[in-house]
Write a protein that holds these residues in place. Structure first.
Motif, PDB file in Angstrom:
ATOM      1  N   MET A  87       4.745   3.645 -33.718  1.00 19.32           N
ATOM      2  CA  MET A  87       3.365   4.130 -33.813  1.00 19.32           C
ATOM      3  C   MET A  87       2.360   2.990 -33.619  1.00 19.32           C
ATOM      4  O   MET A  87       1.330   3.162 -32.957  1.00 19.32           O
ATOM      5  CB  MET A  87       3.148   4.821 -35.165  1.00 19.32           C
ATOM      6  N   PHE A  88       2.657   1.824 -34.173  1.00 20.22           N
ATOM      7  CA  PHE A  88       1.778   0.672 -33.956  1.00 20.22           C
ATOM      8  C   PHE A  88       1.805   0.251 -32.489  1.00 20.22           C
ATOM      9  O   PHE A  88       0.779  -0.136 -31.921  1.00 20.22           O
ATOM     10  CB  PHE A  88       2.205  -0.500 -34.844  1.00 20.22           C
ATOM     11  N   ASP A  89       2.997   0.308 -31.902  1.00 20.09           N
ATOM     12  CA  ASP A  89       3.141  -0.033 -30.488  1.00 20.09           C
ATOM     13  C   ASP A  89       2.218   0.838 -29.638  1.00 20.09           C
ATOM     14  O   ASP A  89       1.541   0.354 -28.722  1.00 20.09           O
ATOM     15  CB  ASP A  89       4.597   0.179 -30.078  1.00 20.09           C
ATOM     16  N   GLU A  90       2.181   2.123 -29.957  1.00 20.59           N
ATOM     17  CA  GLU A  90       1.316   3.048 -29.227  1.00 20.59           C
ATOM     18  C   GLU A  90      -0.158   2.808 -29.554  1.00 20.59           C
ATOM     19  O   GLU A  90      -1.029   2.950 -28.690  1.00 20.59           O
ATOM     20  CB  GLU A  90       1.698   4.490 -29.577  1.00 20.59           C
ATOM     21  N   TYR A  91      -0.437   2.450 -30.805  1.00 21.04           N
ATOM     22  CA  TYR A  91      -1.817   2.174 -31.223  1.00 21.04           C
ATOM     23  C   TYR A  91      -2.381   0.989 -30.435  1.00 21.04           C
ATOM     24  O   TYR A  91      -3.535   0.997 -30.009  1.00 21.04           O
ATOM     25  CB  TYR A  91      -1.863   1.887 -32.719  1.00 21.04           C
ATOM     26  N   PHE A  92      -1.524  -0.027 -30.252  1.00 19.66           N
ATOM     27  CA  PHE A  92      -1.927  -1.190 -29.475  1.00 19.66           C
ATOM     28  C   PHE A  92      -1.716  -0.918 -27.987  1.00 19.66           C
ATOM     29  O   PHE A  92      -1.037  -1.673 -27.293  1.00 19.66           O
ATOM     30  CB  PHE A  92      -1.130  -2.429 -29.909  1.00 19.66           C
ATOM     31  N   ALA A  93      -2.290   0.164 -27.523  1.00 20.68           N
ATOM     32  CA  ALA A  93      -2.220   0.509 -26.102  1.00 20.68           C
ATOM     33  C   ALA A  93      -2.993  -0.538 -25.302  1.00 20.68           C
ATOM     34  O   ALA A  93      -3.682  -1.396 -25.868  1.00 20.68           O
ATOM     35  CB  ALA A  93      -2.792   1.901 -25.867  1.00 20.68           C
ATOM     36  N   GLU A  94      -2.896  -0.458 -23.994  1.00 23.31           N
ATOM     37  CA  GLU A  94      -3.445  -1.497 -23.125  1.00 23.31           C
ATOM     38  C   GLU A  94      -4.911  -1.802 -23.411  1.00 23.31           C
ATOM     39  O   GLU A  94      -5.298  -2.960 -23.564  1.00 23.31           O
ATOM     40  CB  GLU A  94      -3.286  -1.064 -21.665  1.00 23.31           C
ATOM     41  N   GLU A  95      -5.737  -0.771 -23.558  1.00 28.57           N
ATOM     42  CA  GLU A  95      -7.175  -0.976 -23.755  1.00 28.57           C
ATOM     43  C   GLU A  95      -7.458  -1.670 -25.081  1.00 28.57           C
ATOM     44  O   GLU A  95      -8.238  -2.623 -25.143  1.00 28.57           O
ATOM     45  CB  GLU A  95      -7.911   0.367 -23.696  1.00 28.57           C
ATOM     46  N   PHE A  96      -6.792  -1.205 -26.174  1.00 26.74           N
ATOM     47  CA  PHE A  96      -7.028  -1.804 -27.486  1.00 26.74           C
ATOM     48  C   PHE A  96      -6.468  -3.219 -27.532  1.00 26.74           C
ATOM     49  O   PHE A  96      -7.072  -4.123 -28.120  1.00 26.74           O
ATOM     50  CB  PHE A  96      -6.398  -0.944 -28.584  1.00 26.74           C
ATOM     51  N   LEU A  97      -5.302  -3.439 -26.928  1.00 24.82           N
ATOM     52  CA  LEU A  97      -4.706  -4.766 -26.899  1.00 24.82           C
ATOM     53  C   LEU A  97      -5.627  -5.753 -26.193  1.00 24.82           C
ATOM     54  O   LEU A  97      -5.835  -6.882 -26.667  1.00 24.82           O
ATOM     55  CB  LEU A  97      -3.347  -4.718 -26.200  1.00 24.82           C
ATOM     56  N   GLU A  98      -6.208  -5.342 -25.075  1.00 29.03           N
ATOM     57  CA  GLU A  98      -7.127  -6.218 -24.346  1.00 29.03           C
ATOM     58  C   GLU A  98      -8.361  -6.540 -25.185  1.00 29.03           C
ATOM     59  O   GLU A  98      -8.878  -7.666 -25.144  1.00 29.03           O
ATOM     60  CB  GLU A  98      -7.540  -5.568 -23.022  1.00 29.03           C
ATOM     61  N   TYR A  99      -8.818  -5.565 -25.956  1.00 30.71           N
ATOM     62  CA  TYR A  99      -9.962  -5.783 -26.830  1.00 30.71           C
ATOM     63  C   TYR A  99      -9.629  -6.840 -27.881  1.00 30.71           C
ATOM     64  O   TYR A  99     -10.424  -7.742 -28.152  1.00 30.71           O
ATOM     65  CB  TYR A  99     -10.355  -4.457 -27.486  1.00 30.71           C
ATOM     66  N   GLU A 100      -8.426  -6.746 -28.452  1.00 32.58           N
ATOM     67  CA  GLU A 100      -7.988  -7.728 -29.446  1.00 32.58           C
ATOM     68  C   GLU A 100      -7.865  -9.111 -28.808  1.00 32.58           C
ATOM     69  O   GLU A 100      -8.284 -10.121 -29.391  1.00 32.58           O
ATOM     70  CB  GLU A 100      -6.641  -7.315 -30.037  1.00 32.58           C
ATOM     71  N   LEU A 101      -7.301  -9.173 -27.624  1.00 33.03           N
ATOM     72  CA  LEU A 101      -7.144 -10.446 -26.923  1.00 33.03           C
ATOM     73  C   LEU A 101      -8.503 -11.075 -26.619  1.00 33.03           C
ATOM     74  O   LEU A 101      -8.682 -12.298 -26.779  1.00 33.03           O
ATOM     75  CB  LEU A 101      -6.365 -10.233 -25.622  1.00 33.03           C
ATOM     76  N   ASP A 102      -9.455 -10.262 -26.201  1.00 30.69           N
ATOM     77  CA  ASP A 102     -10.800 -10.768 -25.905  1.00 30.69           C
ATOM     78  C   ASP A 102     -11.464 -11.327 -27.167  1.00 30.69           C
ATOM     79  O   ASP A 102     -12.177 -12.347 -27.104  1.00 30.69           O
ATOM     80  CB  ASP A 102     -11.668  -9.663 -25.310  1.00 30.69           C
ATOM     81  N   GLU A 103     -11.240 -10.669 -28.302  1.00 31.19           N
ATOM     82  CA  GLU A 103     -11.800 -11.143 -29.571  1.00 31.19           C
ATOM     83  C   GLU A 103     -11.226 -12.508 -29.936  1.00 31.19           C
ATOM     84  O   GLU A 103     -11.940 -13.405 -30.394  1.00 31.19           O
ATOM     85  CB  GLU A 103     -11.501 -10.139 -30.688  1.00 31.19           C
ATOM     86  N   ILE A 104      -9.922 -12.667 -29.752  1.00 31.97           N
ATOM     87  CA  ILE A 104      -9.278 -13.944 -30.056  1.00 31.97           C
ATOM     88  C   ILE A 104      -9.836 -15.048 -29.157  1.00 31.97           C
ATOM     89  O   ILE A 104     -10.161 -16.147 -29.620  1.00 31.97           O
ATOM     90  CB  ILE A 104      -7.747 -13.830 -29.882  1.00 31.97           C
ATOM     91  N   LEU A 105      -9.962 -14.754 -27.873  1.00 27.10           N
ATOM     92  CA  LEU A 105     -10.498 -15.740 -26.923  1.00 27.10           C
ATOM     93  C   LEU A 105     -11.941 -16.114 -27.248  1.00 27.10           C
ATOM     94  O   LEU A 105     -12.328 -17.283 -27.174  1.00 27.10           O
ATOM     95  CB  LEU A 105     -10.427 -15.192 -25.501  1.00 27.10           C
TER      96      LEU A 105
END
Length: 245
Positions: A87-105
């Protein structure tokens, strides 16, 4: 005329009395509602702390971008750890994952900007194996920066535990600030997943292990995109904490 005046006075007195009773009833109802809202707030805070305990000890931290209710659902809905991972894997779908990555950067230290930018580019095209050690090293950098500590390994975890002692000792669950909950989330993930002690002669644990990776004992062929997502959740949570420090 005097009779009318007396009658009017009685009517006014009655109206005042009625208004007083209405005010008392309203006040009591407001107090009851406030108490109910307070009770709901305490229960919600307890539920969130419990969700942090469940999810973070499985490697999934509560990030600054996640909705608390959704994070709690991911803790309480699954019937097994494997289902929660899915379920977490699905939650971290491509769009949300990219958002998290952008925040880290966006909030990373300038010394790390170039290497993290390259790592993010690799993740976005599915080439993640070679950057997992880099993310583990950056994870340790974030923790040491947060604690202003020169320690490593178990001694770094000791410092992290000590930094949370005052929080655990002096605050009840509903008094914990968001930043406190985030720190607890990271601690659980580090102590139960990434920094957990596992002798090199033992069987490999299911999740990534900082010691096995940095000392060359792990098998990179077993690394998955789900592992990367878990790491990103921890790094995003640390990024949120450091941005508020």
């Amino acid at each position: 005329m005097k009779g009318i005046e007396n009658l009017l006075a009685e009517v006014v007195a009655a109206q005042v009395n009625i208004q007083k009773k209405i005010s008392e009833i309203t006040s009591n109802r407001l107090k009851e509602q406030q108490q109910q809202l307070g009770d709901l707030f305490v229960e919600a805070s307890k539920d969130l702390v419990l969700a942090i305990d469940i999810n973070s000890r499985q490697g999934w931290c509560m990030t600054g971008q996640m909705v608390p209710v959704e994070y709690m659902n991911l803790a309480f809905t699954p019937s097994s750890t494997s289902e929660r991972d899915r379920m977490f894997d699905e939650y971290f779908a491509e769009e949300f994952l990219e958002y998290e990555l952008d925040e880290i950067l966006e909030h990373c230290h300038e010394n790390w900007n170039e290497v993290l930018s390259q790592s993010v580019d690799q993740i976005k095209i599915g080439k993640y194996h070679s950057i997992i050690p880099t993310l583990i090293i950056y994870l340790e950098y974030c923790v040491s920066s947060l604690l202003d500590s020169t320690e490593i390994n178990s001694r770094l975890m000791r410092d992290f535990n000590r930094s949370l002692d005052d929080i655990a000792r002096n605050k009840s669950v509903y008094e914990l600030k968001t930043i406190d909950k985030a720190r607890i989330s990271v601690l659980y993930a580090l102590s139960d997943v990434y920094y957990i002690s596992n002798d090199f002669n033992n069987k490999r644990l299911p999740d990534l292990n900082r010691h096995w990776i940095l000392h060359g004992r792990d098998n990179p062929q077993l690394w998955s995109m789900r592992d990367v997502k878990k790491l990103i959740s921890v790094l995003s949570c640390l990024t949120f904490i450091l941005s508020k420090a």
